[in-house]
Design an enzyme around this catalytic site. Sequence first.
Site, PDB file in Angstrom:
ATOM      1  N   GLY A 284       0.817  -1.217   0.000  1.00 17.93           N
ATOM      2  CA  GLY A 284       0.000   0.000   0.000  1.00 17.93           C
ATOM      3  C   GLY A 284       0.846   1.259   0.000  1.00 17.93           C
ATOM      4  N   ARG A 285       1.875   1.286   0.835  1.00 17.11           N
ATOM      5  CA  ARG A 285       2.699   2.499   0.956  1.00 17.11           C
ATOM      6  C   ARG A 285       3.675   2.660  -0.200  1.00 17.11           C
ATOM      7  NH1 ARG A 285       3.310  -1.291   4.675  1.00 17.11           N
ATOM      8  NH2 ARG A 285       5.313  -2.314   5.054  1.00 17.11           N
ATOM      9  N   HIS A 401      10.707  28.357  12.809  1.00 19.00           N
ATOM     10  CA  HIS A 401      10.085  29.186  13.854  1.00 19.00           C
ATOM     11  C   HIS A 401       9.266  28.342  14.820  1.00 19.00           C
ATOM     12  CE1 HIS A 401      11.322  32.903  11.882  1.00 19.00           C
ATOM     13  NE2 HIS A 401      11.166  32.206  10.764  1.00 19.00           N
ATOM     14  N   LYS A 528      -7.405  -2.602  14.532  1.00 14.36           N
ATOM     15  CA  LYS A 528      -8.553  -2.703  13.611  1.00 14.36           C
ATOM     16  C   LYS A 528      -9.551  -3.725  14.143  1.00 14.36           C
ATOM     17  CE  LYS A 528      -6.094  -2.169   9.193  1.00 14.36           C
ATOM     18  NZ  LYS A 528      -5.744  -2.886   7.977  1.00 14.36           N
TER      19      LYS A 528
HETATM   20  O1  F6P Z   1      -3.838  -0.409   7.952  1.00 14.04           O
HETATM   21  C1  F6P Z   1      -2.691  -0.273   7.213  1.00 14.04           C
HETATM   22  C2  F6P Z   1      -2.944  -0.435   5.760  1.00 14.04           C
HETATM   23  O2  F6P Z   1      -3.064  -1.772   5.452  1.00 14.04           O
HETATM   24  C3  F6P Z   1      -1.860   0.225   4.944  1.00 14.04           C
HETATM   25  O3  F6P Z   1      -0.745  -0.557   4.781  1.00 14.04           O
HETATM   26  C4  F6P Z   1      -2.579   0.522   3.686  1.00 14.04           C
HETATM   27  O4  F6P Z   1      -1.891   1.459   2.921  1.00 14.04           O
HETATM   28  C5  F6P Z   1      -3.881   1.045   4.246  1.00 14.04           C
HETATM   29  O5  F6P Z   1      -4.135   0.212   5.351  1.00 14.04           O
HETATM   30  C6  F6P Z   1      -5.042   1.033   3.306  1.00 14.04           C
HETATM   31  O6  F6P Z   1      -5.329  -0.248   2.840  1.00 14.04           O
HETATM   32  P1  F6P Z   1      -6.226  -0.489   1.583  1.00 14.04           P
HETATM   33  O7  F6P Z   1      -5.587   0.178   0.412  1.00 14.04           O
HETATM   34  O8  F6P Z   1      -6.306  -1.974   1.420  1.00 14.04           O
HETATM   35  O9  F6P Z   1      -7.595   0.092   1.855  1.00 14.04           O
END
Ligand code: F6P
Length: 566
Positions: A284-285, A401, A528
């Site tokens: 995802g990242r 600042h 979660k």
């Molecule tokens: O909760 C973390 C995560 O799994 C991230 O790694 C990811 O980017 C995000 O949630 C969103 O996940 P998704 O794209 O599956 O909705």
Amino acid sequence: MSSSTPVDPTGTAAFAALQTHHAEVRPDLRAWFAADPQRAERFTFDAADLHVDLSKNLVTEETVRLLLQLAEETRVADRLAAMFAGEHINTTEDRAVLHTALRRPAGTTPALTVDGQDVDTDVQAELTKMYAFAEKVRSGEWTGVTGKRIETVVNIGIGGSDLGPVMVYEALQPYVQEGLSCRFVSNIDPTDVAEKTRGLDPETTLFIVASKTFGTLETLTNARLARTWLWERLSAAGALADDDEARRGAVAKHFVAVSTALDKVEAFGIDPANAFGFWDWVGGRYSVDSTIGTSLAIAVGPERFTEFLAGFHAIDEHTRTTPFERNVPVLMGLLNVFYVNVVGAHTHAVLPYAQYLHRFPAYLQQLTMESNGKSVRWDGSPVTHETGEVFWGEPGTNGQHAFYQLIHQGTRIIPADFIAVATPAHPLVDGDGGDADVHALFMANYFAQTKALAFGKTAEEVRAEGTAEEIVPARVFSGNRPTTSILAPALTPSVVGQLIALYEHITFVQGAVWGIDSFDQWGVELGKKLALEIAPALTGDADALADQDPSTGALIRHYLQRRATA
Ligand code: F6P
């Protein structure tokens, strides 16, 4: 030993030598620069368009030699090769890690086949589909249900499905097509949807539901809220008949999706023809350069998006092919390891001197901290040392600042990256200030800060200014505060891609030395799960409330009382 067996970096000869070396060598940047006029030149490297000066770091050539030895002993090169080849280096999820494949130019040979899949063909096919859609929206060929062209794109996603697109959208503002704008909804706080839809015309709004898994509570909840908003507002405008078919038709024209789970997209009610895919080998990242960037492709256009991808690729090639002695992400990753494990730094500041990069530190927080915030290695064994440092930052000069005081004179060492561009998007001149080039004034700050941090100000220098003796200590700057300066020609799509790829590979190098899986994120799962278990307690389920620990139960009761009396 195979590359799949993590090496404990603290057990290597290089690590022991680094510790001894660090105990013996007192950093003295003033003396080091005075004794070695070539220091700046020798510690400055170019990676694609990025000019990177590492000379104000607390390292000598011997430190760098030992860090390179550490990379060798921890087999960083093997792991890098394994990543580019598509091996399953994400061991806990048994997946390849192939974000680098997303930016391989069309026609690259030899083709990349992974797990029997022709990755290049798949990537190009999705890009072609995304670009065609983006062109339709940009040209006005794609319209809303009442035939009006799209003016606002609302990306609904969170984490990697939000932070990348919003950061790059902000960074590339000068390239956004006139008459088009994007908004980004991420938080499940209902305020976010409420605020981001405020003032929008439903007839000219397109929602992109971006979720790798298409199972993320926040995103699916927000997508449903947005769908209801669309139906209600269209009905109120007399633009939607009161039947399911009309509602489906509205969704077809105002909702598209990006996901690896196209079956779930369909179940949500979005036509798979309006869905853009990617693959489980994209974290995802690490996904802003996949179809997760659809909002960007619409905003800046396919040509600019292609340049953005080319920027990533240039740094991928630098990383893949440059000897480690001159390899910028490798050197920066090793410096970070040095600061964390040898010097004892806990945080790392990233300070963009480019207002358009104002979301870059937030983006990097997920990239670096979700990747390297781990305490077990990829084989499950516990690490014996610190791992992921806290990344943080704000654009300069605002940060100057606010928190720079601590970086200059605090008790902690905070390595800091200073990022700037030579050519501004807005070359404004301050007429009242004698026609001063404002970007030059801005850049004077960029250069001044790293100079002050490196060389400080001695008590003698403070006294020489006539400072009263009792105030001298407060006005002394110790210097020897490490910084890296990154200078790019301009904030182009390519440069933004280069910056992202640079930090992706820095993150990779740190994870490789530490022997951790930088590509899973199990640490976000427990919260979660508990949120889903707790939710019924907030809506009247007495058993669920009774199941809570005393602190959480009391807090929930307090919340319920307040909510009831609001
Ligand atoms: O909760 C973390 C995560 O799994 C991230 O790694 C990811 O980017 C995000 O949630 C969103 O996940 P998704 O794209 O599956 O909705």
